[in-house]
Design a protein around this motif. Sequence first.
Motif, PDB file in Angstrom:
ATOM      1  N   THR A 141      29.011  46.584  28.628  1.00 29.88           N
ATOM      2  CA  THR A 141      29.277  45.264  29.786  1.00 29.88           C
ATOM      3  C   THR A 141      28.753  45.986  31.018  1.00 29.88           C
ATOM      4  OG1 THR A 141      31.420  46.745  30.349  1.00 29.88           O
ATOM      5  CG2 THR A 141      31.498  45.133  28.580  1.00 29.88           C
ATOM      6  N   SER A 142      28.747  45.227  32.156  1.00 26.24           N
ATOM      7  CA  SER A 142      28.283  45.690  33.425  1.00 26.24           C
ATOM      8  C   SER A 142      29.084  46.776  33.978  1.00 26.24           C
ATOM      9  CB  SER A 142      28.243  44.208  34.248  1.00 26.24           C
ATOM     10  OG  SER A 142      29.679  44.043  34.534  1.00 26.24           O
ATOM     11  N   THR A 143      30.194  46.837  33.507  1.00 27.57           N
ATOM     12  CA  THR A 143      30.963  48.065  34.051  1.00 27.57           C
ATOM     13  C   THR A 143      30.917  49.430  33.141  1.00 27.57           C
ATOM     14  OG1 THR A 143      32.978  47.225  33.501  1.00 27.57           O
ATOM     15  CG2 THR A 143      32.342  46.754  35.537  1.00 27.57           C
ATOM     16  N   GLY A 144      30.789  49.166  32.099  1.00 31.47           N
ATOM     17  CA  GLY A 144      30.785  50.134  30.832  1.00 31.47           C
ATOM     18  C   GLY A 144      30.471  49.849  29.487  1.00 31.47           C
TER      19      GLY A 144
ATOM     20  N   ARG B  84      32.893  47.727  25.899  1.00 31.12           N
ATOM     21  CA  ARG B  84      34.008  47.175  25.154  1.00 31.12           C
ATOM     22  C   ARG B  84      33.818  47.748  23.833  1.00 31.12           C
ATOM     23  NH1 ARG B  84      35.829  41.381  25.717  1.00 31.12           N
ATOM     24  NH2 ARG B  84      36.683  42.359  27.577  1.00 31.12           N
TER      25      ARG B  84
ATOM     26  N   ASP C 232      38.342  47.634  27.074  1.00 26.37           N
ATOM     27  CA  ASP C 232      37.090  47.862  27.884  1.00 26.37           C
ATOM     28  C   ASP C 232      37.188  49.286  28.512  1.00 26.37           C
ATOM     29  OD1 ASP C 232      35.818  45.613  27.963  1.00 26.37           O
ATOM     30  OD2 ASP C 232      37.369  44.630  29.046  1.00 26.37           O
TER      31      ASP C 232
ATOM     32  N   PRO D  90      35.638  51.740  31.563  1.00 25.66           N
ATOM     33  CA  PRO D  90      34.504  51.839  32.638  1.00 25.66           C
ATOM     34  C   PRO D  90      33.745  53.046  32.519  1.00 25.66           C
ATOM     35  CG  PRO D  90      36.833  52.128  33.365  1.00 25.66           C
ATOM     36  CD  PRO D  90      36.993  51.675  32.143  1.00 25.66           C
TER      37      PRO D  90
ATOM     38  N   ASP E 166      30.260  55.665  34.070  1.00 26.50           N
ATOM     39  CA  ASP E 166      29.395  55.807  34.732  1.00 26.50           C
ATOM     40  C   ASP E 166      27.877  56.223  33.781  1.00 26.50           C
ATOM     41  OD1 ASP E 166      30.200  55.087  37.329  1.00 26.50           O
ATOM     42  OD2 ASP E 166      31.270  57.275  37.322  1.00 26.50           O
TER      43      ASP E 166
END
Length: 161
Positions: A26-29, A31, A37, A39, A41
Amino acid sequence: MPDADLFGAITTGRASVETATIERFTSTGIRLASGRDLPADIIVTATGLELQLLSGVAFTLDGAPVDLAKTLHYKGMMYEGVPNMASVFGYTNASWTLKTDLTAMYVCRLLNTMTRRGLRQRRRATTIRRWGPSRSSISRRAMSGAPPANCRDRDQKNLGS
């Protein structure tokens, strides 16, 4: 790990290790297949590795197929009912080359003893136990294709006997 910084980050809760199936990024990490979800880096994937006993080679003995996963495994190197065959698989929790060196020395001693005694083949079997101390998911998946060992823990670690 230089300076053990990863372990420090895990200990303080600034980093974590997750073992699960990734459904998608996903755009933040990521799924997970469970729908959760995470998150992130940085994502380090370590999936898909499947160990195969002796690279999945099909063995035959006197024209009949041999399923090595159903044979007993002696000292981590020899297979029940399969004469004169030894394989090498290093330690999973110590130096890989230590176990391979010990195995090679044992096989050489065995071959030299057979030569001195005029023997043409060696087959070995005693009591059954599953091999491998590892509880990693990679090892657990591979266990279905691995032969049970037929030696005590002491024998597995002491190839000098």
